[in-house]
Write an enzyme that holds these catalytic residues in place. Structure first.
Site, short mmCIF file in Angstrom:
data_model
loop_
_atom_site.label_atom_id
_atom_site.label_comp_id
_atom_site.label_asym_id
_atom_site.label_seq_id
_atom_site.Cartn_x
_atom_site.Cartn_y
_atom_site.Cartn_z
N SER A 150 -3.41 -0.47 14.45
CA SER A 150 -4.08 0.83 14.79
C SER A 150 -4.55 0.72 16.42
O SER A 150 -4.68 -0.45 16.78
CB SER A 150 -5.20 1.04 14.05
OG SER A 150 -6.09 1.97 14.36
N TYR A 172 -13.37 -3.34 11.74
CA TYR A 172 -12.08 -2.68 11.59
C TYR A 172 -11.27 -2.88 12.57
O TYR A 172 -10.05 -3.41 12.42
CB TYR A 172 -12.13 -1.16 11.17
CG TYR A 172 -10.82 -0.44 11.18
CD1 TYR A 172 -10.01 -0.84 9.82
CD2 TYR A 172 -10.30 0.24 12.04
CE1 TYR A 172 -8.63 0.04 9.85
CE2 TYR A 172 -9.17 1.09 11.82
CZ TYR A 172 -8.28 0.75 10.81
OH TYR A 172 -7.00 1.47 10.47
N GLY A 225 2.25 4.54 3.68
CA GLY A 225 2.82 3.78 2.73
C GLY A 225 3.91 4.56 2.12
O GLY A 225 5.03 4.14 1.90
N GLY A 229 -0.42 7.96 1.12
CA GLY A 229 -0.49 7.91 2.80
C GLY A 229 0.87 7.40 3.53
O GLY A 229 1.91 7.79 2.97
N GLY A 272 0.91 -1.08 -0.15
CA GLY A 272 0.12 0.11 -0.06
C GLY A 272 0.74 1.33 -0.03
O GLY A 272 0.65 2.18 0.91
N ALA A 273 2.00 1.23 -0.97
CA ALA A 273 2.88 2.36 -0.85
C ALA A 273 2.47 3.49 -1.72
O ALA A 273 3.52 4.55 -2.00
CB ALA A 273 4.37 1.66 -1.19
N ASN A 274 1.39 3.35 -2.35
CA ASN A 274 1.19 4.39 -3.53
C ASN A 274 1.00 5.80 -2.90
O ASN A 274 0.79 6.81 -3.47
CB ASN A 274 0.17 3.96 -4.46
CG ASN A 274 -1.11 3.46 -4.01
OD1 ASN A 274 -0.89 2.62 -3.42
ND2 ASN A 274 -1.92 4.42 -4.15
N1 LIG Z 1 -4.64 7.27 8.88
C1 LIG Z 1 -4.91 6.93 10.20
O1 LIG Z 1 -5.42 7.83 10.87
C2 LIG Z 1 -4.57 5.58 10.57
C3 LIG Z 1 -4.83 5.45 11.82
C4 LIG Z 1 -4.54 4.07 12.42
C5 LIG Z 1 -3.95 2.76 11.64
N2 LIG Z 1 -3.72 3.26 10.13
C6 LIG Z 1 -3.30 2.19 9.32
O2 LIG Z 1 -2.19 2.71 8.31
C7 LIG Z 1 -2.22 2.03 7.19
C8 LIG Z 1 -2.14 3.02 5.86
O3 LIG Z 1 -3.30 3.76 5.87
P1 LIG Z 1 -3.23 5.31 5.35
O4 LIG Z 1 -3.69 6.04 6.61
O5 LIG Z 1 -2.13 5.55 4.91
O6 LIG Z 1 -4.43 5.06 4.61
P2 LIG Z 1 -4.48 5.44 2.95
O7 LIG Z 1 -3.95 6.76 2.38
O8 LIG Z 1 -6.00 5.26 2.39
O9 LIG Z 1 -3.65 4.32 2.15
C9 LIG Z 1 -4.01 2.92 2.23
C10 LIG Z 1 -3.23 2.24 1.44
O10 LIG Z 1 -3.54 0.87 1.23
C11 LIG Z 1 -3.75 0.56 -0.03
N3 LIG Z 1 -4.55 -0.73 -0.13
C12 LIG Z 1 -6.15 -0.58 0.33
N4 LIG Z 1 -6.42 -1.89 -0.13
C13 LIG Z 1 -5.44 -2.68 -0.84
C14 LIG Z 1 -5.27 -4.00 -1.12
N5 LIG Z 1 -6.32 -4.79 -1.13
N6 LIG Z 1 -4.09 -4.30 -1.90
C15 LIG Z 1 -3.19 -3.41 -1.80
N7 LIG Z 1 -3.03 -2.37 -1.61
C16 LIG Z 1 -4.34 -1.94 -0.77
C17 LIG Z 1 -4.37 1.70 -0.66
O11 LIG Z 1 -4.20 1.40 -1.98
P3 LIG Z 1 -5.23 2.47 -3.00
O12 LIG Z 1 -4.75 3.75 -3.17
O13 LIG Z 1 -4.85 1.65 -4.51
O14 LIG Z 1 -6.63 2.16 -2.53
C18 LIG Z 1 -3.36 2.84 -0.33
O15 LIG Z 1 -2.00 2.81 -0.96
C19 LIG Z 1 -3.72 1.22 6.84
O16 LIG Z 1 -3.26 -0.12 7.60
C20 LIG Z 1 -4.32 1.81 8.19
O17 LIG Z 1 -5.30 0.81 8.78
C21 LIG Z 1 -4.24 4.51 9.64
#
Ligand SMILES: NC(=O)c1ccc[n+]([C@@H]2O[C@H](COP(=O)([O-])OP(=O)(O)OC[C@H]3O[C@@H](n4cnc5c(N)ncnc54)[C@H](OP(=O)(O)O)[C@@H]3O)[C@@H](O)[C@H]2O)c1
Ligand SMILES: *[C@@H]1O[C@H](CO)[C@@H](O)[C@H](O)[C@H]1NC(C)=O
Ligand SMILES: *[C@@H]1O[C@H](CO)[C@@H](O)[C@H](O)[C@H]1NC(C)=O
Ligand SMILES: *[C@@H]1O[C@H](CO)[C@@H](O)[C@H](O)[C@H]1NC(C)=O
Length: 374
Positions: free
Chosen positions: A210, A239, A83, A81, A77-79
């Site tokens: 999380s 979740y 990642g 956020g 998920g590195a594209n």
């Molecule tokens: N942001 C917060 O406040 C927060 C808090 C606690 C935990 N987290 C955790 O942090 C991690 C990263 O989340 P983020 O906040 O950076 O959110 P984000 O910006 O929505 O990024 C999520 C990433 O995961 C990818 N992804 C989703 N489904 C996938 C799949 N089936 N296969 C491969 N890649 C997939 C997305 O790809 P696409 O762009 O193609 O959809 C995107 O690259 C997550 O595990 C989340 O649960 C975040």
């Protein structure tokens, strides 16, 4: 139960007050006091204003001292956020980073942006959909065919709250499949690359979980198909369950390795971070609803002034991925961290339940075997 209610009350008040007088509670030290006063680990590092003196243990200065040249990393998920920031900064420290994303176009674009941002390290794009075990398998086969070792595996991809129940290509609950099961299988397949310990003799695996893992169902995590299927749509604990699974996974994977293994597996909570995850959650709730529109205003305000910037939110997972010296010296295995790189105790009720830990592992193995037999 009482803690769950209190946590919600606190969060609602935090958001409301934060919206009205952004900055003031932080300046007054209200959030810091709240962490101390409730004593609940959920709140530790929740947002910058929650950090107490002495809490701030990791920084980009520290990270900047590391030389990761000759090391390789996979970030799921590195594209975008967290990642993306993780991949960017690992590359900037000299690593070779493989971006594993489900959308090839977005992945190539992210790789190009990273390459343009640094003269050190190197980066490449690869396709991986963590919700599909077939995709996990072909991605891993590709890696096994060309890599002889791997230094860092950052299991970061994730989806948040889902309003509708959705099944993966393998017929498995989508949240569970994306956040937990795909990563579980990926880890199993790539373990041979990690076992030598890589360049530093200490390979690192990071599960981006999380604080939502504190908020799961009474039974913790589903350990049977019946239990997983019975979950009603639209529950936020769904979740939390997938994130609890990651904490249990880090512990069980650790206990299955020898005590002196060269693989160090840890889980973390990035904090409440300004990423697209919030937009995706609002989409799920239905943006046309009045309440959701009000909520969207609060979220907007929070994202600007209250929660972690994406770059800072990535620090905890960066620490666990990059700082091999600290991790091996402190012998950090199967632990759980909050922002920024602070070790906290995970959910006492479930995360320390060894039976649940083992049952989840067995259930995950069974799901993988069944899906691949189809
Ligand atoms: N942001 C917060 O406040 C927060 C808090 C606690 C935990 N987290 C955790 O942090 C991690 C990263 O989340 P983020 O906040 O950076 O959110 P984000 O910006 O929505 O990024 C999520 C990433 O995961 C990818 N992804 C989703 N489904 C996938 C799949 N089936 N296969 C491969 N890649 C997939 C997305 O790809 P696409 O762009 O193609 O959809 C995107 O690259 C997550 O595990 C989340 O649960 C975040
Ligand atoms: C929180 O507790 C620690 C020690 O337990 C103390 O040093 C610190 O001053 C407290 N902070 C606040 C804001 O109450
Ligand atoms: C490079 O990345 C850093 C860290 O995210 C960011 O602040 C900076 O704006 C980026 N620079 C370019 C030229 O993209
Ligand atoms: C631990 O998990 C098992 C399996 O789900 C469950 O039967 C048991 O009641 C749990 N123990 C505690 C103390 O919650």
């Amino acid at each position: 139960m009482a803690w769950r209610v209190l946590t919600y009350v606190v969060l609602v008040i935090a958001v409301a007050v934060g919206l009205l007088v952004t900055g003031v509670p932080t300046q007054l030290g209200f959030w810091r006091w709240l962490v101390n006063c409730t004593g609940h680990p959920f709140l530790v590092g929740f947002a910058p204003g929650f950090m107490r003196p002495g809490d701030n243990q990791y920084s980009y200065e520290e990270l900047g001292k590391l030389d990761l040249s000759g090391q390789s990393a996979i970030v799921t998920g590195a594209n975008i956020g967290l990642g993306y920031e993780t991949a960017l900064h690992l590359t900037r420290q000299g690593a070779h980073v493989i971006l594993a994303c489900r959308n090839a176009g977005k992945c190539a674009d992210a790789a190009a942006r990273i390459a343009a941002n640094t003269t050190r390290g190197s980066v490449e794009a690869a396709t991986l959909d963590t919700s599909s075990l077939q995709s996990v398998r072909s991605f891993a086969e590709g890696m096994l065919a060309r890599q002889s070792t791997l230094d860092m595996l950052v299991l970061n991809a994730g989806i948040g709250f889902q309003q509708q129940k959705e099944l993966s290509a393998d017929g498995i609950d989508m949240t569970f499949a994306t956040n937990h099961l795909g990563h579980f299988h990926l880890f199993q397949l790539l373990l041979p690359l990690l076992e030598s310990g890589g360049k530093t003799g200490a390979a690192r695996v990071v599960l981006v979980s999380s604080a939502a893992h504190f908020d799961s169902f009474d039974y913790g995590v589903a350990t049977s198909v019946e239990q997983l299927t019975a979950i009603a749509p639209g529950q936020q604990m769904h979740y939390g369950m997938s994130k609890l699974a990651q904490v249990l996974f880090a512990q069980e994977a650790t206990s299955r390795l020898p005590a002196d293994s060269k693989v160090f597996i840890n889980a973390c909570h990035p904090g409440a971070v300004d990423t697209n995850l919030w937009e995706r959650v609002l989409d799920q709730f239905g943006r046309e609803k009045l309440l959701v529109r009000i909520f969207a205003l609060i979220v907007d305000r929070m994202r600007k002034d209250f929660i972690w910037r994406t770059e800072d939110g990535a620090l905890t997972q960066l620490f666990l991925a990059a700082d091999s010296a600290a991790i091996s010296t402190r012998n950090l295995r199967g632990r759980y961290f909050h922002p920024q790189a602070l070790e906290v105790a995970p959910c006492k009720k479930h995360a320390t339940n060894l039976t649940l830990q083992r049952e989840l592992w067995a259930f995950s193995e069974r799901l993988v075997a069944d899906a691949l037999a189809k």
